[in-house]
Each structure stands twice: as C-alpha cells, then as structure tokens.
Write a protein that holds these residues in place. Structure first.
Motif, PDB file in Angstrom:
ATOM      1  N   TYR A   1      14.530  33.397  -6.517  1.00 57.19           N
ATOM      2  CA  TYR A   1      13.993  33.330  -5.410  1.00 57.19           C
ATOM      3  C   TYR A   1      16.191  33.505  -4.604  1.00 57.19           C
ATOM      4  O   TYR A   1      15.384  33.935  -3.837  1.00 57.19           O
ATOM      5  CB  TYR A   1      13.940  31.581  -4.854  1.00 57.19           C
ATOM      6  CG  TYR A   1      12.859  31.155  -5.651  1.00 57.19           C
ATOM      7  CD1 TYR A   1      11.887  32.051  -4.862  1.00 57.19           C
ATOM      8  CD2 TYR A   1      12.946  29.682  -6.805  1.00 57.19           C
ATOM      9  CE1 TYR A   1      10.570  31.401  -5.407  1.00 57.19           C
ATOM     10  CE2 TYR A   1      11.378  29.716  -6.771  1.00 57.19           C
ATOM     11  CZ  TYR A   1      10.789  30.290  -6.263  1.00 57.19           C
ATOM     12  OH  TYR A   1       9.042  29.676  -7.317  1.00 57.19           O
ATOM     13  N   LEU A   2      16.859  33.136  -4.930  1.00 58.50           N
ATOM     14  CA  LEU A   2      18.146  33.531  -4.215  1.00 58.50           C
ATOM     15  C   LEU A   2      17.892  35.378  -4.261  1.00 58.50           C
ATOM     16  O   LEU A   2      18.887  35.813  -3.150  1.00 58.50           O
ATOM     17  CB  LEU A   2      19.536  32.693  -4.724  1.00 58.50           C
ATOM     18  CG  LEU A   2      20.695  33.052  -4.111  1.00 58.50           C
ATOM     19  CD1 LEU A   2      21.043  32.658  -2.425  1.00 58.50           C
ATOM     20  CD2 LEU A   2      21.798  32.476  -4.596  1.00 58.50           C
ATOM     21  N   THR A   3      17.891  35.222  -5.301  1.00 55.77           N
ATOM     22  CA  THR A   3      17.698  37.214  -5.719  1.00 55.77           C
ATOM     23  C   THR A   3      16.721  37.423  -4.417  1.00 55.77           C
ATOM     24  O   THR A   3      17.727  38.619  -3.995  1.00 55.77           O
ATOM     25  CB  THR A   3      17.960  37.156  -7.306  1.00 55.77           C
ATOM     26  OG1 THR A   3      18.894  36.348  -7.987  1.00 55.77           O
ATOM     27  CG2 THR A   3      17.630  38.851  -7.259  1.00 55.77           C
ATOM     28  N   VAL A   4      15.865  37.123  -4.322  1.00 57.30           N
ATOM     29  CA  VAL A   4      14.710  38.060  -3.550  1.00 57.30           C
ATOM     30  C   VAL A   4      15.158  37.714  -2.380  1.00 57.30           C
ATOM     31  O   VAL A   4      15.118  38.796  -1.231  1.00 57.30           O
ATOM     32  CB  VAL A   4      13.356  36.477  -4.004  1.00 57.30           C
ATOM     33  CG1 VAL A   4      12.493  37.610  -2.387  1.00 57.30           C
ATOM     34  CG2 VAL A   4      12.708  37.200  -5.509  1.00 57.30           C
ATOM     35  N   LEU A   5      15.539  36.720  -1.486  1.00 58.51           N
ATOM     36  CA  LEU A   5      16.310  36.252  -0.264  1.00 58.51           C
ATOM     37  C   LEU A   5      17.671  37.599  -0.298  1.00 58.51           C
ATOM     38  O   LEU A   5      17.581  38.038   1.183  1.00 58.51           O
ATOM     39  CB  LEU A   5      16.944  34.284  -0.570  1.00 58.51           C
ATOM     40  CG  LEU A   5      17.310  34.617   1.370  1.00 58.51           C
ATOM     41  CD1 LEU A   5      16.711  34.566   2.160  1.00 58.51           C
ATOM     42  CD2 LEU A   5      18.470  33.228   0.994  1.00 58.51           C
ATOM     43  N   GLU A   6      18.104  37.192  -1.261  1.00 58.82           N
ATOM     44  CA  GLU A   6      19.062  38.307  -0.399  1.00 58.82           C
ATOM     45  C   GLU A   6      19.187  39.962  -0.743  1.00 58.82           C
ATOM     46  O   GLU A   6      18.962  40.961   0.423  1.00 58.82           O
ATOM     47  CB  GLU A   6      20.678  38.409  -2.040  1.00 58.82           C
ATOM     48  CG  GLU A   6      20.908  36.836  -1.860  1.00 58.82           C
ATOM     49  CD  GLU A   6      21.616  37.294  -3.057  1.00 58.82           C
ATOM     50  OE1 GLU A   6      22.276  38.055  -3.979  1.00 58.82           O
ATOM     51  OE2 GLU A   6      23.423  36.215  -3.024  1.00 58.82           O
ATOM     52  N   ASN A   7      17.860  40.529  -1.383  1.00 65.06           N
ATOM     53  CA  ASN A   7      16.975  41.607  -1.560  1.00 65.06           C
ATOM     54  C   ASN A   7      16.353  41.399  -0.143  1.00 65.06           C
ATOM     55  O   ASN A   7      16.692  42.900   0.730  1.00 65.06           O
ATOM     56  CB  ASN A   7      16.500  41.727  -2.406  1.00 65.06           C
ATOM     57  CG  ASN A   7      16.915  41.770  -3.794  1.00 65.06           C
ATOM     58  OD1 ASN A   7      18.648  42.421  -3.742  1.00 65.06           O
ATOM     59  ND2 ASN A   7      16.677  41.833  -4.786  1.00 65.06           N
ATOM     60  N   ILE A   8      15.821  40.592   0.367  1.00 67.38           N
ATOM     61  CA  ILE A   8      15.152  40.940   1.507  1.00 67.38           C
ATOM     62  C   ILE A   8      16.030  41.069   2.825  1.00 67.38           C
ATOM     63  O   ILE A   8      16.525  41.783   3.872  1.00 67.38           O
ATOM     64  CB  ILE A   8      13.811  39.269   1.792  1.00 67.38           C
ATOM     65  CG1 ILE A   8      12.927  39.854   0.809  1.00 67.38           C
ATOM     66  CG2 ILE A   8      13.921  39.178   3.397  1.00 67.38           C
ATOM     67  CD1 ILE A   8      12.341  38.692   0.779  1.00 67.38           C
ATOM     68  N   LEU A   9      17.038  39.777   3.096  1.00 68.93           N
ATOM     69  CA  LEU A   9      17.973  40.467   3.633  1.00 68.93           C
ATOM     70  C   LEU A   9      18.463  41.592   4.098  1.00 68.93           C
ATOM     71  O   LEU A   9      19.180  42.077   5.153  1.00 68.93           O
ATOM     72  CB  LEU A   9      19.061  39.149   3.759  1.00 68.93           C
ATOM     73  CG  LEU A   9      18.838  37.391   3.995  1.00 68.93           C
ATOM     74  CD1 LEU A   9      19.772  36.849   3.415  1.00 68.93           C
ATOM     75  CD2 LEU A   9      18.596  37.596   5.767  1.00 68.93           C
TER      76      LEU A   9
END
Length: 615
Positions: free
Chosen positions: A9-17
């Motif tokens: 989830y953190l990886t996805v969040l970083e990518n979206i940001l």
C-alpha cells in the motif's frame, strides 16, 4: 504483501503521489474519488509512514523542533511536493462558506480529506513536510475556515450525546485538524500580521464562534459523562499508530479534549497580548463558590477544569482559587512543624538583622539558604547607618518595607542583574555574571523573594518583560514573543523573512557576536554555524534559531535559577491558573490577604516575652 520491507500500500501511495504531482487534471469530478482513494491508502500504510519517520512523534520541548526543520523521508518529500494537489482538492471539495450547499458526493470528499489529514497529524505532526504543507493550505486556501464551515453545517447545534457513532468519529477527526492547522498558523506568523494583514482568513467574530463551540463541546463531554475527570487525570493514551477513526469513543474523547484545550490555551495566551477575542467567549457558566473550592481537593469536574483549562473561569474567580491554594499550603506548612515549635510563634519564624545601607547584600546572606523555609514568617530587625538597632517590633510592616526595598534594589538595572527593554520592562541580563560570580545564586534568591511577595500578598511594582513571564510559567517562547525582548531585532527578522532579493548578498551566517562588556564572543546558532551562510532556502530556520537563542538559550541559566527559587514558594500548578498578563497583575495587585492575625499574635507575644531567634 511486503515489498522491500514496506507494505505494498505504501508503494502504491508513493507512486500515486509521484504521478499526481503537477498532473492532477482540471476535471473536478475526479477529485472526490481521488480523495477517497488517498484516504484509503493512507489508512492502510500509516504504520509504514510512521516507521520511516526520524523519531517518535513526541511533542517538542521549547524550540527543539522548529518550522522548516527536520529530516525528510521519501513519502514525506512527496507530500510537500504535492502542494498543488492538496490545494486543488481543498478548494474544489471543502465548502467556501457556512451556507454553501454540498452534494452527497462532496460531503464524502470532505470526510475523506478530513480523515486523511487526521491521519497525517497523527503520524507526522512534527515533521518538516507536514508543517510546510499544512501551513501552505492554512494560508492560501483558508483550510481552517473551510473545515470549520463543514463543522458548522453538520454539528453546530448537536449535543455530543445525541451524535451517532459515525458522526462522533467525524467530529473527533475534524476538531483536532482545525486545532492543529490553526495552531501552526499562529506559530508561523506574528499577531499583527494575523489580525491586520490577513483579512481573507478567519475574522474576529468567527474566531469567537470557534472558541465558544470548542469550549462548549469539551464541557458537554464532561457534563454528559462521556469524559470523566478520573479518565483525564489518571489515564494517558499510549501513543500508537491506530488512526483516530479506529479508536474507541472513550479514547477518542481524550484525543479531542487534549487537542482542543491545548488549542484554546494557545488562543487565550495570544488574546492576553491582543485582546481580539472577547474574554467571556472563553468562560463557562460556572459558579466559583465554597462548594466549587472544596471540590478542588478531590477528583472532580472543578479540578479538571482548573488543572487543564483554567481560562474557562474568569480571572477574579481564579484569584479565589489561588487564595485557596495559598491557605491550604500555609496550613500544611504550619501543621508539619513539631508541636513545640507550633506552640511558640518565635520558634516558627525567622528573624534577620539587616543594615539599611546594605539591604541587598544582608538580605541575600541572611535569607538565601532558607529555601522553602521562607514560607514561614520572616521578621526584620533594621540597623541604621549609625550601627544602632531601630526601635520597633516587626508585626509584618518591617518585613514589607524590607522586601520592597530589596526588590527595588535588585531590579535596578545599574546593579547589572537585570536589563530593560524599550518599554522599560525587565528581564535577566545576559551578562549578569559580571555583576557577581554568584549571580545564579542571586537569581534563585530573587525568584524566592518575588514568590514570597506573592505568597504574603505584598505588592511588587516591577514590570517584567512578557517573554520572561512566560518562562516563569514554564511556557515555550517562540518568534512571536521576540518583541518583548528586542523590537528592533524582531522587525529586522520580519524584514528578512519578506526579503525578495538574494539573502546571500547580505552576508549573514548562523552565528551571532555577543559583546560581553567589551569582550566579543561568537555564539553559533547551529553546529558549524559561523561557516554556514544564510540563504533564501534556510532563512526561516535562521529566523527561528535566532529567536530561540535570544529568548531561551542565552538566558537559560539565569531564568532556571530564578524559577527554582520562585517555585520553592509558589507551586507551578498555581501559576498555570494565569496567562502572562494576568500573572503580571498578580504581582501588582493584592489578590491574597496578608496574615495579619498571625502577625498580631506574634507582636503581642514578643512584647510579653522579649526574646527572639536571630539568623
């Protein structure tokens, strides 16, 4: 679900940001689902975000954690680099006024944004990117105002006990978000800027409404039994990564209470300087009578309000509470004496022989070692300039004369212990060591004697600088307190903050030259500060470090010694009843009665016995 030690989830969040940086489209219909997605990802990755912080999110003391400082992790960096994203989301989703009608979709978006920011406050409250991002929103899009409009629309007239479980949690997120955002805004700008130059921000009438709502809400939490004094006094919520939305209501009420009372305390402190909020807006409809006073000695609603948010009670009623504390303390001091000493007023008092020509020196040498014993009666025998004892028995008047003369001498700037600002208000002299090698012992003595004056109800007409009063009360000094030390320096730093050119051209460094009676010393504001130039990128750090040095570091030894002596007589809990302005009033106005009956008994007994105890 692990990816290199981090949840997916953190990886996805970083990518979206990363992808959304500067690329969030103009089509506002996507903003609400995007906000909901962000909230979901933040909720799933909150523990990993916290694990990447440089330390535990403890509250900073003094100015250890300043705006514009701190290390940056990857996710934090992406947060601050997405200022445009946050601006678009807030402007498009949050209400622009209390009367704007929101669609159900925008309401969902408001809830998602508020939920996200509550998680960010929980995880990153003291980090640089969080501070910068929230500050930008608070100034440029009226984030505080917009969240307040949302609360007004949904909960303005709701009682805590009548709220559904879902609404309780929404309010439990929204109130701390407002409190944190507004507190950060107040820390960054000075008072004059806030009230005169930011007309687009919250006006005074609306600020009154916020104060009244927050005050009444926490009061209702207590009145309706949702928050008990025992919980607040005896239980402390251990810090955890649990989002506020997932906390049980009993724990969530503590979070709300702690955040709101700290916020109101900040506003009340500021109001002591500006008087912009009606004082009665802070007050609850409480009757401070004998029943209320007696309840202070046990776990009660009265004790809860007095210890955690005393500003909800008018000043004259808090003065009653102060007198109650003093009476109890005098009784305890007397009752703790051995029976033989209690039976003889001479044995329960101290007498000092003082040469009028050397009041400061003799007073210091005879009394400075007494410490808390100064709470007992002190009698003075004066010696005139001819070396003869002056006639008369001290029934309280001679000690009052002595104390007034001693403090007048001690606070005379010619002696070198104290210095005056441009308004002739006093604070410890940075170079007081030149006045005496025992200057710290003297400061402890001065603090004890000022405390003794308050303890006995003796007026002390000494104007203290506001920042010095804050330190006496154990409060933090920040940039906004600098004018009470040096208005010119404060003005120069404000100019520097708004300087449009290249600050490097000004040839400033993170160091300050200190002139100690002709001897120039260089004090570094940060490690290797004399070699670190001030630039446009670090100027905010320089401003706050300079304020920290001037207000806290350079006077730390003197103020600590003064406080040590003062608190030997006056309990810190008693000082928390008042703000800076009120504490100054306490030293100039008699709010306690002198122990006239005891002094009369002592005088009559001395006339019949004719003995004394000399020190």
């Amino acid at each position: 679900f692990e990816d290199g030690g981090h949840p997916i989830y953190l990886t996805v969040l970083e990518n979206i940001l990363e992808v959304s940086r500067g690329r969030l489209g103009e089509e506002e219909t996507c903003y609400v689902p995007f906000s909901i997605l962000l909230d979901h990802l933040f909720g799933k990755s909150i523990e990993s975000i916290i694990d990447n912080l440089p330390g535990k999110p403890d509250s900073p003391s003094d100015m250890d954690c300043l705006p514009g400082e701190g290390q940056q992790g990857s996710i934090q960096t992406k947060l601050v680099e997405n200022g445009e994203m946050w601006t678009k989301l807030c402007v498009s989703i949050l209400p622009k006024s209390e009367s704007e009608v929101l669609s159900s979709s925008r309401i969902d978006g408001c809830l998602a944004l508020i939920s996200t920011w509550s998680k960010l406050i929980l995880a990153c409250e003291n980090s640089q990117p969080f501070t910068l991002t929230l500050t930008s929103l608070a100034f440029h899009v009226g984030f505080v105002e917009r969240v307040w409009f949302f609360i007004q629309q949904r909960y303005m007239f709701s009682q805590p006990s009548s709220l559904s479980e879902a609404d309780r949690k929404i309010l439990g997120m929204a109130l701390p978000v407002i409190c944190s955002a507004h507190t950060i805004r107040l820390q960054i700008i000075n008072d004059k800027e806030y009230y005169q130059m930011n007309q687009n921000l919250m006006d005074i009438s609306r600020l009154n409404d916020v104060v009244i709502y927050c005050k009444n809400f926490v009061c209702k939490l207590v009145d309706e039994g949702l928050l008990t004094p025992e919980i607040v006094e005896n239980e402390e919520i251990p810090w955890s990564a649990t989002p506020w939305t997932d906390l049980p209501w009993a724990d969530l009420t503590q979070v709300i209470f702690s955040q709101v009372v700290a916020y109101l305390d900040t506003l009340h402190e500021q109001n002591g300087r500006n008087h912009t909020i009606e004082e009665k807006s802070f007050h609850l409809n409480l009757i401070v009578d004998d029943t209320f006073i007696k309840a202070l000695d046990k776990s009660s609603k009265a004790r809860l309000f007095i210890s955690r948010c005393p500003y909800v009670i008018p000043f004259h009623d808090r003065a009653k509470v102060f007198r109650h504390y003093l009476r109890n303390d005098r009784e305890d001091c007397y009752n703790n004496l051995p029976a033989a000493i209690r039976a003889n007023p001479f044995l329960s008092s101290h007498t000092a022989v003082i040469r009028r020509k050397y009041i400061l020196e003799d007073g210091y040498h005879k009394l400075h070692r007494l410490g808390p014993e100064l709470k007992r009666t002190v009698r003075i025998q004066f010696i005139n300039e001819l070396g003869e004892e002056e006639p008369g028995v001290d029934g309280g008047g001679l000690f009052k004369d002595f104390l007034e003369s001693l403090l007048s001498t001690a606070f005379d700037t010619q002696y070198g212990f104290f210095y005056a600002n441009s308004e002739n208000k006093l604070y410890p002299h940075p170079s007081s060591s030149s006045a005496s090698p025992d200057h710290l012992s003297y400061f402890r003595f001065f603090g004890a004697m000022v405390g003794k004056a308050m303890y006995e109800g003796i007026l002390v007409d000494v104007p203290f600088a506001e920042f010095f009063l804050r330190k006496i009360r154990g409060k933090k000094n920040g940039f906004n307190d600098l004018p009470s030390l040096d208005k010119e320096l404060h003005g120069n730093l404000c100019f520097l903050r708004g300087y449009k050119g290249s600050i490097e051209d000004l040839c400033l460094f993170f160091a300050i030259e200190k002139n100690d009676y002709g001897q120039v010393k260089v004090e570094e504001l940060i490690p290797s500060g004399r070699d670190t130039p001030v630039t446009n990128a670090n100027v905010i750090k320089y401003i706050h470090r300079m304020a920290d040095y001037k207000l806290n570091r350079q006077l730390q030894s003197q103020i600590s010694a003064f406080m040590q002596g003062f608190q030997e007589i006056i309990n810190q809990e008693w000082l928390n009843l008042f703000n800076d302005r009120e504490l100054q009033v306490c030293t100039k106005r008699r709010i306690v009665q002198q122990s006239s009956i005891f002094c009369l008994k002592l005088t009559l007994l001395s006339q019949s016995v004719g003995t004394d105890i000399w020190i």
